[in-house]
Design a protein around this motif. Structure first.
Motif, PDB file in Angstrom:
ATOM      1  N   ILE A  36     -14.534  28.869  -8.089  1.00 17.50           N
ATOM      2  CA  ILE A  36     -14.518  29.549  -6.793  1.00 17.50           C
ATOM      3  C   ILE A  36     -14.566  31.062  -7.034  1.00 17.50           C
ATOM      4  CG2 ILE A  36     -13.022  30.185  -4.850  1.00 17.50           C
ATOM      5  CD1 ILE A  36     -12.037  27.287  -4.793  1.00 17.50           C
ATOM      6  N   LYS A  37     -13.819  31.531  -8.011  1.00 22.75           N
ATOM      7  CA  LYS A  37     -13.743  32.958  -8.303  1.00 22.75           C
ATOM      8  C   LYS A  37     -15.001  33.464  -8.988  1.00 22.75           C
ATOM      9  CE  LYS A  37     -10.310  35.314  -9.009  1.00 22.75           C
ATOM     10  NZ  LYS A  37      -9.981  36.116  -7.856  1.00 22.75           N
ATOM     11  N   ARG A  38     -15.524  32.654  -9.897  1.00 26.37           N
ATOM     12  CA  ARG A  38     -16.687  33.084 -10.672  1.00 26.37           C
ATOM     13  C   ARG A  38     -17.354  31.868 -11.279  1.00 26.37           C
ATOM     14  NH1 ARG A  38     -16.658  38.189 -13.614  1.00 26.37           N
ATOM     15  NH2 ARG A  38     -18.699  38.299 -14.512  1.00 26.37           N
ATOM     16  N   LYS A  39     -18.689  31.831 -11.168  1.00 27.60           N
ATOM     17  CA  LYS A  39     -19.409  30.717 -11.788  1.00 27.60           C
ATOM     18  C   LYS A  39     -19.256  30.825 -13.305  1.00 27.60           C
ATOM     19  CE  LYS A  39     -22.971  29.559  -8.456  1.00 27.60           C
ATOM     20  NZ  LYS A  39     -22.219  30.074  -7.310  1.00 27.60           N
ATOM     21  N   PRO A  40     -19.072  29.688 -13.981  1.00 33.30           N
ATOM     22  CA  PRO A  40     -18.989  29.748 -15.446  1.00 33.30           C
ATOM     23  C   PRO A  40     -20.217  30.449 -16.026  1.00 33.30           C
ATOM     24  CG  PRO A  40     -18.398  27.569 -14.668  1.00 33.30           C
ATOM     25  CD  PRO A  40     -18.912  28.342 -13.472  1.00 33.30           C
ATOM     26  N   ASN A  41     -20.016  31.304 -17.036  1.00 38.50           N
ATOM     27  CA  ASN A  41     -21.146  32.038 -17.605  1.00 38.50           C
ATOM     28  C   ASN A  41     -21.445  31.583 -19.035  1.00 38.50           C
ATOM     29  OD1 ASN A  41     -18.898  33.159 -18.798  1.00 38.50           O
ATOM     30  ND2 ASN A  41     -19.326  35.261 -18.184  1.00 38.50           N
TER      31      ASN A  41
ATOM     32  N   LEU B 212      -5.593  24.860 -22.669  1.00 39.16           N
ATOM     33  CA  LEU B 212      -6.060  25.524 -21.450  1.00 39.16           C
ATOM     34  C   LEU B 212      -6.951  26.719 -21.804  1.00 39.16           C
ATOM     35  CD1 LEU B 212      -6.155  25.777 -18.402  1.00 39.16           C
ATOM     36  CD2 LEU B 212      -3.942  26.927 -18.462  1.00 39.16           C
ATOM     37  N   CYS B 213      -6.537  27.510 -22.797  1.00 38.42           N
ATOM     38  CA  CYS B 213      -7.362  28.646 -23.236  1.00 38.42           C
ATOM     39  C   CYS B 213      -8.723  28.156 -23.737  1.00 38.42           C
ATOM     40  CB  CYS B 213      -6.659  29.435 -24.330  1.00 38.42           C
ATOM     41  SG  CYS B 213      -5.230  30.373 -23.738  1.00 38.42           S
ATOM     42  N   ALA B 214      -8.713  27.095 -24.522  1.00 36.48           N
ATOM     43  CA  ALA B 214      -9.970  26.544 -25.049  1.00 36.48           C
ATOM     44  C   ALA B 214     -10.862  26.055 -23.916  1.00 36.48           C
ATOM     45  CB  ALA B 214      -9.672  25.404 -26.031  1.00 36.48           C
ATOM     46  N   PHE B 215     -10.245  25.440 -22.915  1.00 37.00           N
ATOM     47  CA  PHE B 215     -10.966  24.919 -21.753  1.00 37.00           C
ATOM     48  C   PHE B 215     -11.655  26.066 -21.004  1.00 37.00           C
ATOM     49  CE2 PHE B 215     -10.852  21.725 -18.168  1.00 37.00           C
ATOM     50  CZ  PHE B 215     -11.267  20.644 -18.927  1.00 37.00           C
ATOM     51  N   ILE B 216     -10.924  27.165 -20.812  1.00 35.51           N
ATOM     52  CA  ILE B 216     -11.478  28.327 -20.112  1.00 35.51           C
ATOM     53  C   ILE B 216     -12.556  28.997 -20.973  1.00 35.51           C
ATOM     54  CG2 ILE B 216     -10.973  30.594 -19.088  1.00 35.51           C
ATOM     55  CD1 ILE B 216      -8.078  29.485 -18.578  1.00 35.51           C
ATOM     56  N   ASP B 217     -12.249  29.173 -22.272  1.00 36.85           N
ATOM     57  CA  ASP B 217     -13.195  29.836 -23.177  1.00 36.85           C
ATOM     58  C   ASP B 217     -14.517  29.078 -23.304  1.00 36.85           C
ATOM     59  OD1 ASP B 217     -11.500  31.956 -23.703  1.00 36.85           O
ATOM     60  OD2 ASP B 217     -10.579  30.981 -25.440  1.00 36.85           O
ATOM     61  N   GLU B 218     -14.440  27.776 -23.137  1.00 34.95           N
ATOM     62  CA  GLU B 218     -15.650  26.946 -23.235  1.00 34.95           C
ATOM     63  C   GLU B 218     -16.630  27.280 -22.109  1.00 34.95           C
ATOM     64  OE1 GLU B 218     -16.329  22.283 -22.571  1.00 34.95           O
ATOM     65  OE2 GLU B 218     -14.654  22.749 -23.904  1.00 34.95           O
ATOM     66  N   LYS B 219     -16.096  27.646 -20.946  1.00 32.59           N
ATOM     67  CA  LYS B 219     -16.927  27.888 -19.767  1.00 32.59           C
ATOM     68  C   LYS B 219     -17.157  29.373 -19.465  1.00 32.59           C
ATOM     69  CE  LYS B 219     -16.641  23.570 -17.591  1.00 32.59           C
ATOM     70  NZ  LYS B 219     -17.132  22.744 -18.659  1.00 32.59           N
ATOM     71  N   TYR B 220     -16.238  30.204 -19.928  1.00 28.61           N
ATOM     72  CA  TYR B 220     -16.286  31.620 -19.554  1.00 28.61           C
ATOM     73  C   TYR B 220     -16.243  32.522 -20.783  1.00 28.61           C
ATOM     74  CZ  TYR B 220     -15.292  30.111 -14.796  1.00 28.61           C
ATOM     75  OH  TYR B 220     -15.352  29.516 -13.571  1.00 28.61           O
TER      76      TYR B 220
END
Length: 137
Positions: free
Chosen positions: A130-135, A26-34
């Motif tokens: 929804i909260k923030r576009k991936p950066n 899950l952390c890797a998934f989030i880190d990939e996009k944000y």
């Protein structure tokens, strides 16, 4: 300052190997996009650890760990709740049920998921968007 960041062994002992692997995915998934700051904290009464994703003083989401359990929380403000309704039909029943059952506070709707596998990760990414576009591309 107390170093709250647990190491892999402490996390594995706390949540168990299968859930620690889910946590890492899950952390890797989030880190990939944000691209975000990562903050470790104590988890309050209900959790041992809190791991927050923040940027510019705003929290995107937080992961939580306690014995044999991991949590993934997103807080939806008023406008974000409207956006949730816009994409509701693209989300799994389980994710919608969790959202519907979450308590709404003055500052938003606090939705806590307790993932035991990676099934809902794509939905989690839709919720984070929804909260923030991936950066990150």
């Amino acid at each position: 300052m107390l170093d709250l960041m647990p190491d892999a062994e402490q996390m594995t002992t706390l949540v168990g190997k299968p859930l620690y692997e889910i946590w890492n995915q899950l952390c890797a998934f989030i880190d990939e996009k944000y691209d975000m700051e990562h903050l470790w904290n104590q988890g309050g009464k209900a959790w041992t650890y809190e791991y927050k994703y923040r940027r510019g003083g705003k929290t995107l989401c937080a992961l939580y760990a306690r014995e044999n359990c991991i949590g993934f929380m997103i807080i939806f403000g008023k406008d974000e709740r409207t956006k949730f309704e816009d994409i509701r039909d693209t989300l799994s029943d389980a994710v919608c049920r969790q959202y519907d059952e979450a308590k709404t506070y003055r500052d938003g709707k606090w939705v806590m998921f307790e993932p035991t596998d990676t099934t809902d990760f794509d939905d989690y990414m839709k919720l984070l968007a929804i909260k923030r576009k991936p950066n990150r591309k």
